[in-house]
Design an enzyme around this catalytic site. Sequence first.
Site, PDB file in Angstrom:
ATOM      1  N   HIS A   1       0.825  -1.218   0.000  1.00 14.15           N
ATOM      2  CA  HIS A   1       0.000   0.000   0.000  1.00 14.15           C
ATOM      3  C   HIS A   1       0.858   1.265   0.000  1.00 14.15           C
ATOM      4  CE1 HIS A   1       0.207   0.193   4.542  1.00 14.15           C
ATOM      5  NE2 HIS A   1       0.121   1.485   4.289  1.00 14.15           N
TER       6      HIS A   1
ATOM      7  N   GLU B   1      24.306   8.927   5.589  1.00 24.76           N
ATOM      8  CA  GLU B   1      23.182   8.452   4.790  1.00 24.76           C
ATOM      9  C   GLU B   1      23.641   7.947   3.423  1.00 24.76           C
ATOM     10  OE1 GLU B   1      21.814  12.013   7.280  1.00 24.76           O
ATOM     11  OE2 GLU B   1      23.496  11.567   5.954  1.00 24.76           O
TER      12      GLU B   1
ATOM     13  N   ASP C   1      -0.126  -7.548   1.728  1.00 24.83           N
ATOM     14  CA  ASP C   1       0.385  -6.166   1.722  1.00 24.83           C
ATOM     15  C   ASP C   1       1.911  -6.184   1.831  1.00 24.83           C
ATOM     16  OD1 ASP C   1       0.499  -3.428   1.740  1.00 24.83           O
ATOM     17  OD2 ASP C   1      -0.307  -3.179   3.775  1.00 24.83           O
TER      18      ASP C   1
ATOM     19  N   SER D   1       4.091   2.863   8.076  1.00 23.02           N
ATOM     20  CA  SER D   1       3.743   1.827   7.097  1.00 23.02           C
ATOM     21  C   SER D   1       4.951   1.302   6.347  1.00 23.02           C
ATOM     22  CB  SER D   1       2.798   2.394   6.046  1.00 23.02           C
ATOM     23  OG  SER D   1       1.487   2.345   6.481  1.00 23.02           O
TER      24      SER D   1
END
EC number: 3.4.21.4
Length: 246
Positions: free
Chosen positions: A63, A85, A107, A200
């Site tokens: 998603h 990074e 998902d 998420s």
Amino acid sequence: MRALLFLALVGAAVAFPVDDDDKIVGGYTCRENSVPYQVSLNSGYHFCGGSLINDQWVVSAAHCYKSRIQVRLGEHNINVLEGNEQFVNSAKIIKHPNFNSRTLNNDIMLIKLASPVTLNARVATVALPSSCAPAGTQCLISGWGNTLSFGVNNPDLLQCLDAPLLPQADCEASYPGKITNNMICVGFLEGGKDSCQGDSGGPVVCNGQLQGIVSWGYGCALKDNPGVYTKVCNYVDWIQNTIAAN
């Protein structure tokens, strides 16, 4: 993003006071670079998390799909360049072929990076599960998602939460008819501690293995509504076969 299934009674939200600890929800700021497999998915802004599983592949939630994604690794404060990074663009983004955007079954999504990353103390892989973890297993959830049950506070620093895998019966009772055998619940039935929007796609790691992917829930940190996660142990063959084919 964590797919947020809104409460029908949003107006009644103030009737559910939750002790917000100003973190993931109810978590704590992770020790810097203690979650070296955690990545941030960026499209001009952080929108989802993910997990590095080898030097050129990341797993996240389907998603979270966008056609172009920059993967940011070695991050702690996502709004400051700290010097460690690595930013790598996606080369391929592969959703599970049976992902259902309505039910959020399957998902899971794989991202192939345009070039391999440099593995070091701050950027490292997490192991895929060798077996499914039993209920009661303690796990670490992490992300840069919202830290409030009601309102919005998106943190700069990576947040962590220690939480147990819940029995499948408790998971199904919390969300009748909505839990498939590809989903697990992790967290606390009493509420107060949970992942939230922006977490998420991020990791649930238990005993050094990636057992869950932040997927969905009703609100965040609400009583009897624990977080729902993709059950990664069901997808090890799909992950390995997809990587081999690409």
